[in-house]
Scaffold this motif. Structure first.
Motif, PDB file in Angstrom:
ATOM      1  N   THR A  81       0.829  -1.195   0.000  1.00 24.11           N
ATOM      2  CA  THR A  81       0.000   0.000   0.000  1.00 24.11           C
ATOM      3  C   THR A  81       0.867   1.249   0.000  1.00 24.11           C
ATOM      4  OG1 THR A  81      -1.676  -1.191   1.275  1.00 24.11           O
ATOM      5  CG2 THR A  81      -1.849   1.204   1.225  1.00 24.11           C
ATOM      6  N   ALA A  82       0.640   2.102  -0.994  1.00 19.74           N
ATOM      7  CA  ALA A  82       1.389   3.363  -1.059  1.00 19.74           C
ATOM      8  C   ALA A  82       0.882   4.310   0.025  1.00 19.74           C
ATOM      9  CB  ALA A  82       1.209   4.001  -2.431  1.00 19.74           C
ATOM     10  N   LYS A  83       1.801   4.875   0.794  1.00 21.82           N
ATOM     11  CA  LYS A  83       1.402   5.835   1.825  1.00 21.82           C
ATOM     12  C   LYS A  83       2.544   6.801   2.092  1.00 21.82           C
ATOM     13  CE  LYS A  83       2.754   2.893   5.737  1.00 21.82           C
ATOM     14  NZ  LYS A  83       2.368   2.345   7.038  1.00 21.82           N
ATOM     15  N   SER A  84       2.176   8.000   2.472  1.00 23.13           N
ATOM     16  CA  SER A  84       3.167   9.021   2.775  1.00 23.13           C
ATOM     17  C   SER A  84       3.696   8.828   4.195  1.00 23.13           C
ATOM     18  CB  SER A  84       2.532  10.408   2.640  1.00 23.13           C
ATOM     19  OG  SER A  84       1.431  10.525   3.527  1.00 23.13           O
ATOM     20  N   GLU A  85       4.709   9.594   4.534  1.00 27.49           N
ATOM     21  CA  GLU A  85       5.270   9.538   5.882  1.00 27.49           C
ATOM     22  C   GLU A  85       4.224   9.999   6.894  1.00 27.49           C
ATOM     23  OE1 GLU A  85       8.442   8.358   8.195  1.00 27.49           O
ATOM     24  OE2 GLU A  85       8.399   8.420   6.007  1.00 27.49           O
ATOM     25  N   SER A  86       4.208   9.325   8.033  1.00 29.50           N
ATOM     26  CA  SER A  86       3.272   9.699   9.088  1.00 29.50           C
ATOM     27  C   SER A  86       3.753  10.956   9.811  1.00 29.50           C
ATOM     28  CB  SER A  86       3.144   8.550  10.092  1.00 29.50           C
ATOM     29  OG  SER A  86       2.419   8.946  11.228  1.00 29.50           O
ATOM     30  N   HIS A  87       2.799  11.827  10.151  1.00 25.75           N
ATOM     31  CA  HIS A  87       3.107  13.035  10.932  1.00 25.75           C
ATOM     32  C   HIS A  87       2.129  13.082  12.105  1.00 25.75           C
ATOM     33  CE1 HIS A  87       5.921  14.476   7.918  1.00 25.75           C
ATOM     34  NE2 HIS A  87       5.007  14.227   6.989  1.00 25.75           N
ATOM     35  N   PRO A  88       2.443  12.347  13.173  1.00 25.66           N
ATOM     36  CA  PRO A  88       1.525  12.261  14.314  1.00 25.66           C
ATOM     37  C   PRO A  88       1.286  13.616  14.973  1.00 25.66           C
ATOM     38  CG  PRO A  88       3.220  10.570  14.432  1.00 25.66           C
ATOM     39  CD  PRO A  88       3.637  11.524  13.370  1.00 25.66           C
ATOM     40  N   GLY A  89       0.031  13.800  15.440  1.00 27.06           N
ATOM     41  CA  GLY A  89      -0.324  15.024  16.139  1.00 27.06           C
ATOM     42  C   GLY A  89      -0.624  14.751  17.600  1.00 27.06           C
ATOM     43  N   ASP A  90      -1.731  15.286  18.067  1.00 27.98           N
ATOM     44  CA  ASP A  90      -2.110  15.129  19.473  1.00 27.98           C
ATOM     45  C   ASP A  90      -2.481  13.677  19.781  1.00 27.98           C
ATOM     46  OD1 ASP A  90      -1.758  17.842  19.795  1.00 27.98           O
ATOM     47  OD2 ASP A  90      -3.879  18.304  19.440  1.00 27.98           O
ATOM     48  N   VAL A  91      -2.379  13.338  21.064  1.00 36.23           N
ATOM     49  CA  VAL A  91      -2.773  12.002  21.514  1.00 36.23           C
ATOM     50  C   VAL A  91      -4.295  11.884  21.458  1.00 36.23           C
ATOM     51  CG1 VAL A  91      -2.825  10.389  23.447  1.00 36.23           C
ATOM     52  CG2 VAL A  91      -0.760  11.726  22.989  1.00 36.23           C
ATOM     53  N   VAL A  92      -4.784  10.879  20.761  1.00 37.94           N
ATOM     54  CA  VAL A  92      -6.223  10.605  20.697  1.00 37.94           C
ATOM     55  C   VAL A  92      -6.600   9.561  21.745  1.00 37.94           C
ATOM     56  CG1 VAL A  92      -8.109   9.689  19.277  1.00 37.94           C
ATOM     57  CG2 VAL A  92      -6.401  11.219  18.266  1.00 37.94           C
ATOM     58  N   VAL A 135      -1.898   6.405  21.169  1.00 37.19           N
ATOM     59  CA  VAL A 135      -2.112   6.455  19.726  1.00 37.19           C
ATOM     60  C   VAL A 135      -2.442   7.898  19.372  1.00 37.19           C
ATOM     61  CG1 VAL A 135      -3.339   5.488  17.755  1.00 37.19           C
ATOM     62  CG2 VAL A 135      -3.067   4.110  19.821  1.00 37.19           C
ATOM     63  N   HIS A 136      -1.678   8.463  18.430  1.00 34.54           N
ATOM     64  CA  HIS A 136      -1.831   9.857  18.060  1.00 34.54           C
ATOM     65  C   HIS A 136      -2.685  10.008  16.798  1.00 34.54           C
ATOM     66  CE1 HIS A 136       1.844   9.621  20.469  1.00 34.54           C
ATOM     67  NE2 HIS A 136       1.696  10.925  20.747  1.00 34.54           N
ATOM     68  N   GLU A 137      -3.195  11.217  16.598  1.00 31.31           N
ATOM     69  CA  GLU A 137      -3.878  11.510  15.346  1.00 31.31           C
ATOM     70  C   GLU A 137      -2.868  11.428  14.201  1.00 31.31           C
ATOM     71  OE1 GLU A 137      -3.599  16.381  15.168  1.00 31.31           O
ATOM     72  OE2 GLU A 137      -5.397  15.477  16.024  1.00 31.31           O
ATOM     73  N   GLY A 138      -3.347  10.950  13.053  1.00 36.93           N
ATOM     74  CA  GLY A 138      -2.460  10.805  11.904  1.00 36.93           C
ATOM     75  C   GLY A 138      -1.470   9.666  12.037  1.00 36.93           C
ATOM     76  N   GLU A 139      -1.859   8.601  12.759  1.00 38.81           N
ATOM     77  CA  GLU A 139      -0.912   7.508  13.060  1.00 38.81           C
ATOM     78  C   GLU A 139      -1.658   6.177  13.102  1.00 38.81           C
ATOM     79  OE1 GLU A 139       2.502   7.228  16.368  1.00 38.81           O
ATOM     80  OE2 GLU A 139       0.484   7.249  17.234  1.00 38.81           O
ATOM     81  N   ILE A 140      -1.017   5.148  12.551  1.00 36.26           N
ATOM     82  CA  ILE A 140      -1.516   3.773  12.677  1.00 36.26           C
ATOM     83  C   ILE A 140      -0.571   3.024  13.607  1.00 36.26           C
ATOM     84  CG2 ILE A 140      -2.037   1.608  11.492  1.00 36.26           C
ATOM     85  CD1 ILE A 140      -2.512   3.237   8.939  1.00 36.26           C
ATOM     86  N   VAL A 141      -1.097   2.631  14.760  1.00 38.19           N
ATOM     87  CA  VAL A 141      -0.326   1.861  15.730  1.00 38.19           C
ATOM     88  C   VAL A 141      -0.807   0.416  15.677  1.00 38.19           C
ATOM     89  CG1 VAL A 141       0.128   1.465  18.180  1.00 38.19           C
ATOM     90  CG2 VAL A 141       0.153   3.793  17.270  1.00 38.19           C
ATOM     91  N   ALA A 142       0.121  -0.513  15.469  1.00 41.54           N
ATOM     92  CA  ALA A 142      -0.220  -1.944  15.455  1.00 41.54           C
ATOM     93  C   ALA A 142       0.199  -2.569  16.774  1.00 41.54           C
ATOM     94  CB  ALA A 142       0.465  -2.648  14.296  1.00 41.54           C
ATOM     95  N   ASP A 161       2.683  -3.585   6.266  1.00 39.09           N
ATOM     96  CA  ASP A 161       2.141  -2.772   5.182  1.00 39.09           C
ATOM     97  C   ASP A 161       1.492  -1.488   5.706  1.00 39.09           C
ATOM     98  OD1 ASP A 161       1.570  -2.340   2.416  1.00 39.09           O
ATOM     99  OD2 ASP A 161      -0.497  -2.974   2.752  1.00 39.09           O
ATOM    100  N   LEU A 162       0.883  -1.548   6.893  1.00 38.88           N
ATOM    101  CA  LEU A 162       0.071  -0.437   7.375  1.00 38.88           C
ATOM    102  C   LEU A 162       0.691   0.364   8.520  1.00 38.88           C
ATOM    103  CD1 LEU A 162      -3.516  -2.020   7.400  1.00 38.88           C
ATOM    104  CD2 LEU A 162      -2.598  -0.379   5.770  1.00 38.88           C
ATOM    105  N   ALA A 163       1.393  -0.295   9.414  1.00 37.69           N
ATOM    106  CA  ALA A 163       1.744   0.336  10.690  1.00 37.69           C
ATOM    107  C   ALA A 163       2.803   1.422  10.556  1.00 37.69           C
ATOM    108  CB  ALA A 163       2.205  -0.726  11.684  1.00 37.69           C
ATOM    109  N   ASP A 164       2.612   2.491  11.347  1.00 43.34           N
ATOM    110  CA  ASP A 164       3.650   3.509  11.526  1.00 43.34           C
ATOM    111  C   ASP A 164       4.474   3.200  12.768  1.00 43.34           C
ATOM    112  OD1 ASP A 164       2.713   5.205   9.333  1.00 43.34           O
ATOM    113  OD2 ASP A 164       0.996   5.600  10.627  1.00 43.34           O
ATOM    114  N   VAL A 165       3.839   2.561  13.753  1.00 43.75           N
ATOM    115  CA  VAL A 165       4.497   2.148  14.995  1.00 43.75           C
ATOM    116  C   VAL A 165       3.988   0.752  15.329  1.00 43.75           C
ATOM    117  CG1 VAL A 165       4.867   2.640  17.442  1.00 43.75           C
ATOM    118  CG2 VAL A 165       4.585   4.524  15.830  1.00 43.75           C
ATOM    119  N   ILE A 166       4.866  -0.121  15.811  1.00 41.85           N
ATOM    120  CA  ILE A 166       4.477  -1.470  16.220  1.00 41.85           C
ATOM    121  C   ILE A 166       4.814  -1.667  17.698  1.00 41.85           C
ATOM    122  CG2 ILE A 166       4.808  -3.959  15.889  1.00 41.85           C
ATOM    123  CD1 ILE A 166       5.674  -3.350  13.016  1.00 41.85           C
ATOM    124  N   TYR A 167       3.798  -2.011  18.490  1.00 40.51           N
ATOM    125  CA  TYR A 167       3.994  -2.453  19.865  1.00 40.51           C
ATOM    126  C   TYR A 167       3.887  -3.981  19.866  1.00 40.51           C
ATOM    127  CZ  TYR A 167       3.209   2.218  21.953  1.00 40.51           C
ATOM    128  OH  TYR A 167       3.301   3.536  22.330  1.00 40.51           O
TER     129      TYR A 167
END
Length: 522
Positions: free
Chosen positions: A253-264, A289-296, A476-482
């Motif tokens: 999946t094509a995706k741009s760099e993540s730019h996390p914002g405030d904590v959701v 988990v922040h806005e603009g972020e996929i955490v796995a 493929d999806l995660a910006d951060v992996i726990y």
């Protein structure tokens, strides 16, 4: 007298056609020949007609036209009892077990052997099952109730149920959809063992690597028609995917760099215990988990990730700790209030928590939505608006059914049911998407589409918490992996700077030092 002609084919589908409601052609003049003793994979998009064809073979559905041949002879399979007499068994995508029955009771159900007085011969049944378990390595606690079994153990019960009935032709519908990587590996070994015993295996799958690993041949269906039957080693994964959907499929999946914002979503020191107050299911766990972020959140199944999501969604109570959404403590709020605050949830169990199976598709699309005024006025539903919305969703997510928006959800394939849930939750306005096994049972084309939609959620400055057993999906999806083990966070990783081996070490509970040393050895 002329001798009976020998045939290498144990099963032949000769012109099988199935039409539902005089309009939906699920199977269109199907011709397939299954060789005796082979492992044969059936591939195709969701709604391509795979499960319908196997249901016809097992006697759950009658064909509109065509015939089935067994060892060269035409047979009539009117119901599953006929199938059993012909040596045909089936493990369904959603297991057919009675929760309150033990493994032994589920296996003998409908195939009971009684003495003259009418008592079940449990001792003889157990002896036969002990032999089968030893032969095929299918160890099951026969005294445990089905409701207390893991998914992997339930599947073993279903396999033993077929073998107990002396089935020679074994059908598996999406057998690995909810299994862990280890359980999938064990099942593939069982397939090969069954083949060595002379059994014929037909299995439906969307996981192309499984076809490459165990299948001798595969047949590909598209929109109810046979595209072709191929030897396993003549097609690459990319070629199989293209034949399934009719166009090239993006595996990344094509995706741009993540730019996390405030904590959701902020989870602090959360502990969840089971009803018996034993070992914690989630043990003093913290993550953001922040806005603009996929955490796995990645772990071996059963290590607390599902319980954590249930606690966030309101399906389970936490003993202690904090769950905050956009700074608001939600731990004691109802599910309804959490949804109103912006939690969207793709659950792990689509039947129990994701759908009202006896509602039609359009009503399932608007769960938790009528009160916002879009689809209701003065407590009355706006039927036309609801249908128009549902029709748009059906088109966007390529949901296939017999009667469109009016289709009763229970009658749909598992993959299309999943699309209803995923589409509903992705399209709902919310700040947090809890995505648990979001592509379970979906074909490669649908997976690609759903992955792109999840990335769009992130890019719309929403937060996504992803729970998946599929490592490829996580990468493929995660910006951060726990990583999680026994309810505790064991590591935090950048997917660009780690690999399967390192994650596997932390998922297994290896200490940080041990993980580092083993990685260095590699």
């Amino acid at each position: 007298m002329e001798s009976k002609k020998e045939t290498p084919y144990v099963i032949e589908f000769d012109g099988i056609t199935k039409v539902f409601n005089n309009q939906l052609v699920a199977n269109d003049d199907i011709h397939i020949q299954i060789k005796r003793g082979e492992i044969h994979a059936l591939l195709g998009e969701n709604g391509a007609g795979k499960s319908t064809l196997m249901s016809i073979l097992f006697g759950l559905i009658e064909p509109t036209e065509g015939q089935i041949l067994l060892n060269g002879e035409t047979i009539k399979v009117r119901d599953p009892n006929d199938a059993t007499r012909y040596g045909i068994g089936m493990v369904h995508q959603h297991f057919m077990l009675v929760d309150v029955f033990t493994g032994l009771e589920n296996i003998v159900l409908g195939h009971e052997d009684c003495d003259k007085i009418g008592f079940l011969k449990y001792r003889q049944a157990r002896e036969k099952l002990d032999r089968l378990m030893k032969t095929y390595g299918l160890q099951v606690d026969l005294n445990r109730k089905a409701s207390q079994m893991t998914v992997g153990m339930q599947q073993k019960v279903e396999i033993l149920k077929m073998l107990y009935r002396d089935a020679e032709i074994l059908i598996f519908d999406e057998p690995t959809a909810v299994l862990t990587a280890e359980e999938i590996e064990d099942l593939m070994k069982v397939f090969k063992m069954l083949q060595k015993e002379g059994k014929t295996i037909l299995f439906i799958t969307h996981k192309l690597n499984e076809v490459q690993e165990v299948a001798d041949r595969c047949t590909i269906l598209r929109r109810g028609k046979v595209v072709g039957t191929y030897d396993r080693n003549t097609l690459t994964n990319e070629q199989m995917a293209e034949l399934m959907v009719g166009s090239k499929v993006d595996f990344v999946t094509a995706k741009s760099e993540s730019h996390p914002g405030d904590v959701v979503l902020s989870i602090q020191d959360l502990t969840i215990r089971n009803s018996l107050m034993g070992k914690p299911l989630v043990d003093h766990l913290s993550l953001d988990v922040h806005e603009g972020e996929i955490v796995a959140l990645l772990g071996i199944d059963g290590n607390g990730q599902n319980e954590l999501v249930e606690a966030i969604a309101g399906l389970r109570k936490a003993k202690s700790g904090s769950i905050k959404l956009n700074g608001t403590e939600i731990k004691k709020l109802s599910i309804k209030k959490r949804n109103r605050l912006g939690i969207n949830h793709i659950p792990s169990d689509r039947h129990r928590h994701g759908l009202i199976l006896d509602y039609n598709v359009m009503y399932n699309f608007i769960q938790e939505m009528p009160e916002n005024g879009t689809f209701s006025r003065a407590s009355f539903l706006k039927e036309r608006d609801i249908k128009d919305y549902a029709d748009e969703m059906i088109q966007k997510y390529d949901i296939r059914s017999t009667m469109g928006s009016y289709t009763i959800t229970r009658t749909m394939s598992g993959g299309n049911q999943q699309k209803v849930i995923v589409g509903r939750e992705i399209e709902r306005d919310g700040d947090l998407l809890l995505a648990v096994q979001p592509t379970r049972g979906l074909d490669v084309g649908a997976i690609s589409t759903i992955h792109k939609e999840i990335v769009k959620v992130r890019d719309a400055r929403k937060a996504v918490l992803l729970i998946s057993l599929e490592l490829d999906e996580v990468f493929d999806l995660a910006d951060v992996i726990y990583t999680i083990h026994e309810g505790r966070i064991t590591g935090v990783f950048d997917p660009k700077k780690t690999d399967y081996m390192e994650l596997g070490l932390y998922m297994s509970g290896a200490s940080v030092q041990e993980a580092f040393q083993r990685k260095e050895v590699k």
